[in-house]
Design an enzyme around this catalytic site. Structure first.
Site, PDB file in Angstrom:
ATOM      1  N   GLY A   1       2.760   1.196 -18.803  1.00 24.37           N
ATOM      2  CA  GLY A   1       2.818  -0.073 -19.231  1.00 24.37           C
ATOM      3  C   GLY A   1       3.646  -0.883 -18.434  1.00 24.37           C
ATOM      4  N   LYS A   2       3.995  -0.234 -17.236  1.00 22.75           N
ATOM      5  CA  LYS A   2       5.049  -0.982 -16.462  1.00 22.75           C
ATOM      6  C   LYS A   2       4.297  -2.196 -15.645  1.00 22.75           C
ATOM      7  CE  LYS A   2       5.776   2.536 -13.546  1.00 22.75           C
ATOM      8  NZ  LYS A   2       4.858   3.411 -13.913  1.00 22.75           N
ATOM      9  N   THR A   3       3.157  -2.070 -15.191  1.00 21.07           N
ATOM     10  CA  THR A   3       2.420  -3.289 -14.734  1.00 21.07           C
ATOM     11  C   THR A   3       2.258  -4.359 -15.598  1.00 21.07           C
ATOM     12  OG1 THR A   3       1.550  -1.711 -12.954  1.00 21.07           O
ATOM     13  CG2 THR A   3       0.375  -3.973 -13.280  1.00 21.07           C
TER      14      THR A   3
ATOM     15  N   LYS B   1       5.513  -4.770  -5.879  1.00 23.83           N
ATOM     16  CA  LYS B   1       5.563  -3.138  -6.198  1.00 23.83           C
ATOM     17  C   LYS B   1       5.536  -2.756  -4.827  1.00 23.83           C
ATOM     18  CE  LYS B   1       3.319   0.620  -7.846  1.00 23.83           C
ATOM     19  NZ  LYS B   1       3.512   1.022  -9.097  1.00 23.83           N
TER      20      LYS B   1
ATOM     21  N   SER C   1       0.378   4.135  -4.358  1.00 23.88           N
ATOM     22  CA  SER C   1       0.015   5.268  -3.842  1.00 23.88           C
ATOM     23  C   SER C   1      -1.435   5.521  -4.605  1.00 23.88           C
ATOM     24  CB  SER C   1       0.580   6.475  -3.582  1.00 23.88           C
ATOM     25  OG  SER C   1       1.425   6.497  -4.838  1.00 23.88           O
TER      26      SER C   1
ATOM     27  N   ASP D   1      -1.955  -2.419  -8.937  1.00 28.62           N
ATOM     28  CA  ASP D   1      -0.700  -3.109  -9.497  1.00 28.62           C
ATOM     29  C   ASP D   1      -0.304  -4.339  -8.665  1.00 28.62           C
ATOM     30  OD1 ASP D   1      -0.947  -0.806 -11.268  1.00 28.62           O
ATOM     31  OD2 ASP D   1       1.064  -0.002 -10.481  1.00 28.62           O
TER      32      ASP D   1
ATOM     33  N   GLU E   1       8.608  -3.434  -9.549  1.00 25.98           N
ATOM     34  CA  GLU E   1       7.938  -2.158 -10.429  1.00 25.98           C
ATOM     35  C   GLU E   1       8.129  -1.137  -9.529  1.00 25.98           C
ATOM     36  OE1 GLU E   1       3.863  -2.655 -11.585  1.00 25.98           O
ATOM     37  OE2 GLU E   1       3.914  -0.478 -12.231  1.00 25.98           O
TER      38      GLU E   1
ATOM     39  N   ALA F   1       7.400   3.115  -8.778  1.00 22.29           N
ATOM     40  CA  ALA F   1       6.320   3.725  -9.017  1.00 22.29           C
ATOM     41  C   ALA F   1       6.590   4.896  -9.799  1.00 22.29           C
ATOM     42  CB  ALA F   1       5.630   4.136  -7.406  1.00 22.29           C
ATOM     43  N   GLY F   2       5.487   5.322 -10.798  1.00 19.24           N
ATOM     44  CA  GLY F   2       5.610   6.547 -11.565  1.00 19.24           C
ATOM     45  C   GLY F   2       6.577   6.666 -12.454  1.00 19.24           C
TER      46      GLY F   2
HETATM   47  N1  LIG Z   1       0.492  -3.213 -24.875  1.00 21.12           N
HETATM   48  C1  LIG Z   1      -0.776  -2.939 -24.012  1.00 21.12           C
HETATM   49  N2  LIG Z   1      -1.738  -3.452 -24.450  1.00 21.12           N
HETATM   50  C2  LIG Z   1      -3.063  -3.270 -23.815  1.00 21.12           C
HETATM   51  N3  LIG Z   1      -3.098  -2.448 -22.887  1.00 21.12           N
HETATM   52  C3  LIG Z   1      -2.111  -1.861 -22.415  1.00 21.12           C
HETATM   53  C4  LIG Z   1      -0.701  -2.159 -23.024  1.00 21.12           C
HETATM   54  N4  LIG Z   1       0.066  -1.331 -22.343  1.00 21.12           N
HETATM   55  C5  LIG Z   1      -0.545  -0.742 -21.398  1.00 21.12           C
HETATM   56  N5  LIG Z   1      -1.972  -1.282 -21.424  1.00 21.12           N
HETATM   57  C6  LIG Z   1      -3.014  -0.387 -20.537  1.00 21.12           C
HETATM   58  O1  LIG Z   1      -2.815   0.788 -20.194  1.00 21.12           O
HETATM   59  C7  LIG Z   1      -2.886   0.996 -18.944  1.00 21.12           C
HETATM   60  C8  LIG Z   1      -1.674   1.395 -18.058  1.00 21.12           C
HETATM   61  O2  LIG Z   1      -0.820   0.375 -18.163  1.00 21.12           O
HETATM   62  P1  LIG Z   1      -0.126   0.103 -16.871  1.00 21.12           P
HETATM   63  O3  LIG Z   1       0.708  -1.207 -16.971  1.00 21.12           O
HETATM   64  O4  LIG Z   1      -0.909  -0.004 -15.601  1.00 21.12           O
HETATM   65  O5  LIG Z   1       0.868   1.273 -16.575  1.00 21.12           O
HETATM   66  P2  LIG Z   1       1.947   1.718 -15.427  1.00 21.12           P
HETATM   67  O6  LIG Z   1       1.912   0.414 -14.583  1.00 21.12           O
HETATM   68  O7  LIG Z   1       2.984   2.323 -16.018  1.00 21.12           O
HETATM   69  O8  LIG Z   1       1.162   2.913 -14.753  1.00 21.12           O
HETATM   70  C9  LIG Z   1      -3.614  -0.316 -18.406  1.00 21.12           C
HETATM   71  O9  LIG Z   1      -4.988   0.019 -18.546  1.00 21.12           O
HETATM   72  C10 LIG Z   1      -2.981  -1.170 -19.233  1.00 21.12           C
HETATM   73  O10 LIG Z   1      -3.918  -2.203 -19.261  1.00 21.12           O
HETATM   74 MG   LIG Z   2       1.943   0.341 -12.587  1.00 23.59          MG
END
Ligand SMILES: Nc1ncnc2c1ncn2[C@@H]1O[C@H](COP(=O)(O)OP(=O)(O)O)[C@@H](O)[C@H]1O
Ligand SMILES: [Mg+2]
Length: 227
Positions: free
Chosen positions: A14-16, A37, A41, A46, A106, A108-109
């Site tokens: 959920g970082k993004t 960001k 990779s 993002d 943000e 990565a990982g």
């Molecule tokens: N609170 C939330 N509500 C709905 N979807 C979420 C939530 N947190 C994360 N997601 C979903 O989970 C997936 C991973 O989130 P992302 O922010 O891309 O993670 P990261 O940047 O850490 O790799 C995405 O599809 C995102 O939309």
């Molecule tokens: Mg991300």
């Protein structure tokens, strides 16, 4: 420069989501914001999401280093015969932050994913003198993941980095127990949680309760809001 590094206990936590919510929320509060960001990779989605949220910033500024292989950036860089150091990342962020009141980066990982040839997210946090926030998913195992990340000295600034638990798609039995345990251990002011958000909340309108949680989280990250 007030820099926030959004790191996590892993990828896909959920970082993004947090980074784009921060951008929208800070802008709505009348603040100027830059977001990066720096290392992507396997895909650039993002950086594209941040570009869309920011409005007029070219994706190559938000994401100057992009590797096609879905690997930790330092490993992907090595495969292409390149080597990237923390100093290059911080220089890019400093140059392109301009006059922004808040700068989001943000990572990565996860916290210890290989980022550069001379350091990972902890070294980036230290080099940017950033305020880190740790994101994780509220599921069985999260207590271990959060505790082990918080043991890193880079997350010990300002009395310890705030922790954000994202609600998973489907809650398991540990959900409320994880929240109670980590709230007791870290304190009310360091633990934050977001519910599962609708597509609308993720892209256009932030619910009022979430706005309040974002304000609280920004206060924990020492951001002084304009209003
Ligand atoms: N609170 C939330 N509500 C709905 N979807 C979420 C939530 N947190 C994360 N997601 C979903 O989970 C997936 C991973 O989130 P992302 O922010 O891309 O993670 P990261 O940047 O850490 O790799 C995405 O599809 C995102 O939309
Ligand atoms: Mg991300």
């Amino acid at each position: 420069m007030h820099v926030i590094v959004v790191t996590g206990t892993g990828t896909n936590v959920g970082k993004t989501v947090l980074s784009t919510l921060f951008v929208r929320h800070l802008k709505a509060r009348g603040m100027t914001v830059a977001a990066f960001k720096p290392l992507c990779s396997g895909g650039r989605s993002d950086a594209l999401k941040l570009a869309k949220t920011l409005g007029s910033v070219p994706v190559d500024i938000i994401n100057p280093w992009y590797f096609r292989q879905p690997l930790a950036p330092a490993i992907a860089a090595q495969l292409t015969g390149r080597s990237l150091c923390i100093d290059e990342i911080t220089t890019h962020v400093r140059i392109h932050t301009g006059t922004a009141e808040v700068t989001l980066v943000e990572a990565a990982g996860g916290l210890l994913s290989p980022l550069a040839s001379d350091g990972d997210a902890p070294e980036l946090i230290k080099a940017l003198k950033a305020y880190p926030v740790l994101v994780s998913v509220n599921r069985l195992g999260v207590i271990h993941d959060v505790r082990s990340a918080l043991a890193n000295t880079a997350l010990k600034r300002i009395g310890g980095a705030p922790v954000l638990l994202m609600a998973p798609l489907k809650r398991d039995f540990s959900y409320q127990h994880n929240l109670n345990f980590l709230r007791d251990e870290l304190g009310e002011d360091r633990l934050f949680h977001f519910p599962r958000l609708s597509t609308a909340a993720l892209s256009c309108s932030i619910p009022v309760r979430l706005e309040k949680e974002l304000d609280r989280l920004l206060a924990a990250l020492k951001v002084k809001l304009a209003h």
